[in-house]
Design a protein around this motif. Structure first.
Motif, PDB file in Angstrom:
ATOM      1  N   ASP A 127       0.826  -1.201   0.000  1.00 43.30           N
ATOM      2  CA  ASP A 127       0.000   0.000   0.000  1.00 43.30           C
ATOM      3  C   ASP A 127       0.868   1.263   0.000  1.00 43.30           C
ATOM      4  O   ASP A 127       0.726   2.138   0.860  1.00 43.30           O
ATOM      5  CB  ASP A 127      -0.904  -0.038   1.251  1.00 43.30           C
ATOM      6  N   ILE A 128       1.739   1.338  -0.970  1.00 45.02           N
ATOM      7  CA  ILE A 128       2.700   2.438  -1.048  1.00 45.02           C
ATOM      8  C   ILE A 128       2.010   3.760  -1.368  1.00 45.02           C
ATOM      9  O   ILE A 128       1.162   3.830  -2.255  1.00 45.02           O
ATOM     10  CB  ILE A 128       3.786   2.117  -2.099  1.00 45.02           C
ATOM     11  N   SER A 129       2.369   4.794  -0.605  1.00 44.56           N
ATOM     12  CA  SER A 129       1.828   6.130  -0.868  1.00 44.56           C
ATOM     13  C   SER A 129       2.968   7.026  -1.332  1.00 44.56           C
ATOM     14  O   SER A 129       4.138   6.765  -1.003  1.00 44.56           O
ATOM     15  CB  SER A 129       1.269   6.763   0.405  1.00 44.56           C
ATOM     16  N   ALA A 130       2.610   8.092  -2.026  1.00 42.95           N
ATOM     17  CA  ALA A 130       3.620   9.052  -2.487  1.00 42.95           C
ATOM     18  C   ALA A 130       4.424   9.531  -1.286  1.00 42.95           C
ATOM     19  O   ALA A 130       3.870   9.779  -0.222  1.00 42.95           O
ATOM     20  CB  ALA A 130       2.927  10.222  -3.168  1.00 42.95           C
ATOM     21  N   GLY A 131       5.722   9.602  -1.457  1.00 46.95           N
ATOM     22  CA  GLY A 131       6.587  10.126  -0.397  1.00 46.95           C
ATOM     23  C   GLY A 131       7.095   9.074   0.575  1.00 46.95           C
ATOM     24  O   GLY A 131       7.928   9.366   1.437  1.00 46.95           O
ATOM     25  N   ASP A 132       6.611   7.830   0.452  1.00 40.62           N
ATOM     26  CA  ASP A 132       7.078   6.772   1.366  1.00 40.62           C
ATOM     27  C   ASP A 132       8.567   6.500   1.175  1.00 40.62           C
ATOM     28  O   ASP A 132       9.084   6.566   0.056  1.00 40.62           O
ATOM     29  CB  ASP A 132       6.323   5.455   1.086  1.00 40.62           C
ATOM     30  N   HIS A 133       9.222   6.121   2.283  1.00 41.88           N
ATOM     31  CA  HIS A 133      10.599   5.628   2.214  1.00 41.88           C
ATOM     32  C   HIS A 133      10.508   4.122   2.399  1.00 41.88           C
ATOM     33  O   HIS A 133      10.021   3.641   3.420  1.00 41.88           O
ATOM     34  CB  HIS A 133      11.464   6.285   3.289  1.00 41.88           C
ATOM     35  N   VAL A 134      10.914   3.394   1.382  1.00 37.77           N
ATOM     36  CA  VAL A 134      10.679   1.948   1.348  1.00 37.77           C
ATOM     37  C   VAL A 134      12.004   1.186   1.381  1.00 37.77           C
ATOM     38  O   VAL A 134      12.957   1.551   0.686  1.00 37.77           O
ATOM     39  CB  VAL A 134       9.898   1.558   0.053  1.00 37.77           C
ATOM     40  N   LEU A 135      12.040   0.137   2.189  1.00 38.69           N
ATOM     41  CA  LEU A 135      13.203  -0.754   2.231  1.00 38.69           C
ATOM     42  C   LEU A 135      12.804  -2.093   1.618  1.00 38.69           C
ATOM     43  O   LEU A 135      11.810  -2.695   2.024  1.00 38.69           O
ATOM     44  CB  LEU A 135      13.645  -0.959   3.689  1.00 38.69           C
ATOM     45  N   ASP A 136      13.576  -2.544   0.628  1.00 35.31           N
ATOM     46  CA  ASP A 136      13.353  -3.851   0.000  1.00 35.31           C
ATOM     47  C   ASP A 136      14.530  -4.712   0.433  1.00 35.31           C
ATOM     48  O   ASP A 136      15.640  -4.600  -0.098  1.00 35.31           O
ATOM     49  CB  ASP A 136      13.305  -3.652  -1.528  1.00 35.31           C
ATOM     50  N   LEU A 137      14.281  -5.563   1.437  1.00 37.64           N
ATOM     51  CA  LEU A 137      15.395  -6.216   2.125  1.00 37.64           C
ATOM     52  C   LEU A 137      16.034  -7.362   1.341  1.00 37.64           C
ATOM     53  O   LEU A 137      17.189  -7.688   1.565  1.00 37.64           O
ATOM     54  CB  LEU A 137      14.911  -6.714   3.503  1.00 37.64           C
ATOM     55  N   CYS A 138      15.319  -8.010   0.472  1.00 47.21           N
ATOM     56  CA  CYS A 138      15.884  -9.075  -0.384  1.00 47.21           C
ATOM     57  C   CYS A 138      15.549  -8.669  -1.808  1.00 47.21           C
ATOM     58  O   CYS A 138      14.588  -9.150  -2.382  1.00 47.21           O
ATOM     59  CB  CYS A 138      15.259 -10.420  -0.042  1.00 47.21           C
ATOM     60  N   ALA A 139      16.319  -7.750  -2.342  1.00 48.01           N
ATOM     61  CA  ALA A 139      15.862  -6.999  -3.512  1.00 48.01           C
ATOM     62  C   ALA A 139      16.176  -7.628  -4.866  1.00 48.01           C
ATOM     63  O   ALA A 139      15.450  -7.407  -5.831  1.00 48.01           O
ATOM     64  CB  ALA A 139      16.465  -5.606  -3.466  1.00 48.01           C
ATOM     65  N   ALA A 140      17.269  -8.372  -4.940  1.00 52.53           N
ATOM     66  CA  ALA A 140      17.740  -8.821  -6.257  1.00 52.53           C
ATOM     67  C   ALA A 140      16.945 -10.033  -6.771  1.00 52.53           C
ATOM     68  O   ALA A 140      16.511 -10.841  -5.953  1.00 52.53           O
ATOM     69  CB  ALA A 140      19.221  -9.175  -6.160  1.00 52.53           C
ATOM     70  N   PRO A 141      16.716 -10.163  -8.084  1.00 48.43           N
ATOM     71  CA  PRO A 141      17.228  -9.314  -9.161  1.00 48.43           C
ATOM     72  C   PRO A 141      16.436  -8.026  -9.398  1.00 48.43           C
ATOM     73  O   PRO A 141      16.806  -7.233 -10.249  1.00 48.43           O
ATOM     74  CB  PRO A 141      17.157 -10.224 -10.384  1.00 48.43           C
ATOM     75  N   GLY A 142      15.337  -7.782  -8.687  1.00 48.32           N
ATOM     76  CA  GLY A 142      14.791  -6.430  -8.703  1.00 48.32           C
ATOM     77  C   GLY A 142      13.424  -6.195  -9.327  1.00 48.32           C
ATOM     78  O   GLY A 142      13.033  -5.039  -9.491  1.00 48.32           O
ATOM     79  N   ALA A 143      12.691  -7.263  -9.650  1.00 49.02           N
ATOM     80  CA  ALA A 143      11.382  -7.043 -10.285  1.00 49.02           C
ATOM     81  C   ALA A 143      10.466  -6.227  -9.365  1.00 49.02           C
ATOM     82  O   ALA A 143       9.776  -5.309  -9.817  1.00 49.02           O
ATOM     83  CB  ALA A 143      10.735  -8.380 -10.611  1.00 49.02           C
ATOM     84  N   LYS A 144      10.480  -6.565  -8.074  1.00 52.70           N
ATOM     85  CA  LYS A 144       9.595  -5.845  -7.140  1.00 52.70           C
ATOM     86  C   LYS A 144      10.149  -4.461  -6.841  1.00 52.70           C
ATOM     87  O   LYS A 144       9.398  -3.497  -6.688  1.00 52.70           O
ATOM     88  CB  LYS A 144       9.392  -6.664  -5.857  1.00 52.70           C
ATOM     89  N   LEU A 145      11.473  -4.348  -6.791  1.00 55.86           N
ATOM     90  CA  LEU A 145      12.107  -3.045  -6.550  1.00 55.86           C
ATOM     91  C   LEU A 145      11.696  -2.041  -7.639  1.00 55.86           C
ATOM     92  O   LEU A 145      11.375  -0.883  -7.350  1.00 55.86           O
ATOM     93  CB  LEU A 145      13.636  -3.209  -6.538  1.00 55.86           C
ATOM     94  N   CYS A 146      11.688  -2.504  -8.902  1.00 56.75           N
ATOM     95  CA  CYS A 146      11.293  -1.627 -10.013  1.00 56.75           C
ATOM     96  C   CYS A 146       9.838  -1.197  -9.849  1.00 56.75           C
ATOM     97  O   CYS A 146       9.492  -0.037 -10.093  1.00 56.75           O
ATOM     98  CB  CYS A 146      11.459  -2.338 -11.358  1.00 56.75           C
ATOM     99  N   MET A 147       8.988  -2.134  -9.429  1.00 53.90           N
ATOM    100  CA  MET A 147       7.564  -1.798  -9.269  1.00 53.90           C
ATOM    101  C   MET A 147       7.395  -0.768  -8.143  1.00 53.90           C
ATOM    102  O   MET A 147       6.628   0.193  -8.272  1.00 53.90           O
ATOM    103  CB  MET A 147       6.759  -3.064  -8.981  1.00 53.90           C
ATOM    104  N   ILE A 148       8.145  -0.964  -7.057  1.00 52.63           N
ATOM    105  CA  ILE A 148       8.080  -0.008  -5.939  1.00 52.63           C
ATOM    106  C   ILE A 148       8.506   1.369  -6.441  1.00 52.63           C
ATOM    107  O   ILE A 148       7.852   2.380  -6.179  1.00 52.63           O
ATOM    108  CB  ILE A 148       8.992  -0.472  -4.769  1.00 52.63           C
TER     109      ILE A 148
END
Ligand SMILES: C[S@@+](CC[C@H](N)C(=O)[O-])C[C@H]1O[C@@H](n2cnc3c(N)ncnc32)[C@H](O)[C@@H]1O
Length: 367
Positions: free
Chosen positions: A102-123
């Motif tokens: 439920d990401i809102s504009a301005g959020d600071h998000v940590l993606d702890l197991c990020a690689a290879p990054g499909a979810k990181l790109c979406m965030i």
């Protein structure tokens, strides 16, 4: 091989499913499971072009904004649209895990197991020009793939590599002045949490460093509890390392890699034990870095209770300030409830996605 499963899977995997109470029939639709793509925001106008190039009908996924399904046999990676960064190849269940944040504009998000990054790109796409996202992983080669992905989709990145106690830049392609500025900014990592827009940042921790995610002192320089509660990350994603047994496409790869590799990498009981310990540590550490009022999503592409519900139970027992939350967006999702109410299970047969477990936690103000 067992006839009943209609799958070319070895007995050892079928035994693994049995021991974990999983019905092999959930994998029987694997050949008809669609492929999924996500359109890069701003590329909606290219949809017809993508359809013409792929020579197939691209259907909107009505329960997941920005996602489309394609026939199972379509090769996404060889398409021009993919190579030009107009579409992402990402399973719908993975998209659901990100949406659960439920990401809102301005959020600071940590993606702890990020690689290879499909979810990181979406965030990063969901945040647009606001907030920040920090991706952490222990595998340098996977982070390299992640960096390539961020560059391909023009999401920007500043990659850091661990060197002794200090972090140094992974890439020196940026001009000296800019790198010097970045080094200075990094010294006050806490300040990044309060800065406005940030490009995704990748952090590499050596596999043997014993560190799972940034330490408290790195994030909160003066480190008092009131600061932690107000300045931690707004959202944390812990898409934990797991046995990947929910993803039949992943399991089928072992047909080429060799079933003994599957035995060693997936089915080995000792490895599973150490994985569940790691999963609990990842979840606990992600939660430690979350601000009060923030939410954390824990996901795995395993369907076993040991790596999902059991980890959730242990975590809740150890963390009085954690509350399992209902995922509001999930009302129309094609998933089932996990064994604990409010947890979700995408099984491949019912959901027509790759298997995934999702649980969401809220951080309450209890010390
Ligand atoms: C399921 S994959 C993550 C997939 C990723 N979220 C994505 O959407 O592309 C799990 C990741 O956890 C990483 N990992 C394993 N142990 C870790 C640790 N101790 N700290 C951080 N990441 C870790 C692995 O290297 C692997 O890249």
């Amino acid at each position: 091989m067992e006839e009943s499963s209609k799958l070319a899977l070895p007995d050892a995997f079928l035994d693994f499913l049995k021991v974990n109470g999983l019905d092999p029939s959930i994998y029987t639709a694997s050949d008809s499971t669609p492929r999924y793509i996500r359109l890069k925001p701003g590329c909606e106008a290219y949809l017809e072009e993508v359809e013409a190039e792929m020579k197939c009908k691209i259907e909107k996924v009505d329960w997941l904004p920005g996602f489309y399904s394609l026939p199972p046999d379509i090769q996404i990676a060889s398409s021009k649209a993919y190579q030009e960064g107009k579409i992402y190849g990402i399973d719908a269940a993975s998209g659901a895990a990100v949406l659960a944040l439920d990401i809102s504009a301005g959020d600071h998000v940590l993606d702890l197991c990020a690689a290879p990054g499909a979810k990181l790109c979406m965030i990063s796409d969901l945040l647009g020009d606001s907030g920040s996202v920090t991706g952490v992983d222990v595998a340098s080669h996977r982070l390299a793939a992640c960096r390539t992905m961020l560059q391909k989709y023009a999401l920007g990145e500043s990659a850091l590599e661990e060197k002794g106690d200090a972090f140094r830049e992974w890439t020196s392609r940026r001009p000296y002045k800019e790198r010097k500025k970045a080094t200075k900014a990094r010294k006050t990592v806490a300040s990044q949490l309060v800065l406005g827009s940030q490009h995704p940042e990748l952090i590499f921790y050596g596999r043997h460093s014993g560190v799972v995610g940034p330490t408290r002192s790195e994030l909160y320089q003066s480190g008092c509890d009131s600061e932690v509660s107000s300045q931690g990350y707004d959202k944390v994603l812990v898409d934990a390392e797991c046995t990947h047994d929910g993803s039949i496409k992943h399991i089928q790869k072992f047909e080429h890699w060799g079933w003994t590799t599957l035995q060693r990498r997936v089915l080995d009981a000792e490895r599973t034990d150490s994985l569940t310990t790691l999963q609990l540590k990842l979840l606990s550490n992600g939660f430690r870095l979350l601000k009060v009022g923030g939410s954390l999503v824990y996901s795995t592409c395993s369907l076993t209770i040991a790596q999902n519900e059991d980890v959730v139970q242990k975590f809740l027992k150890e963390n009085a300030s954690a509350e399992l939350q209902e995922i509001n967006a999930a009302k129309n999702w094609p998933c089932k409830s996990g064994q604990i109410p409010n947890t979700l299970l995408f099984d491949p047969l019912t959901s027509q996605t790759s298997g995934l477990f999702v649980a969401k936690f809220l951080k309450l103000a209890i010390w």
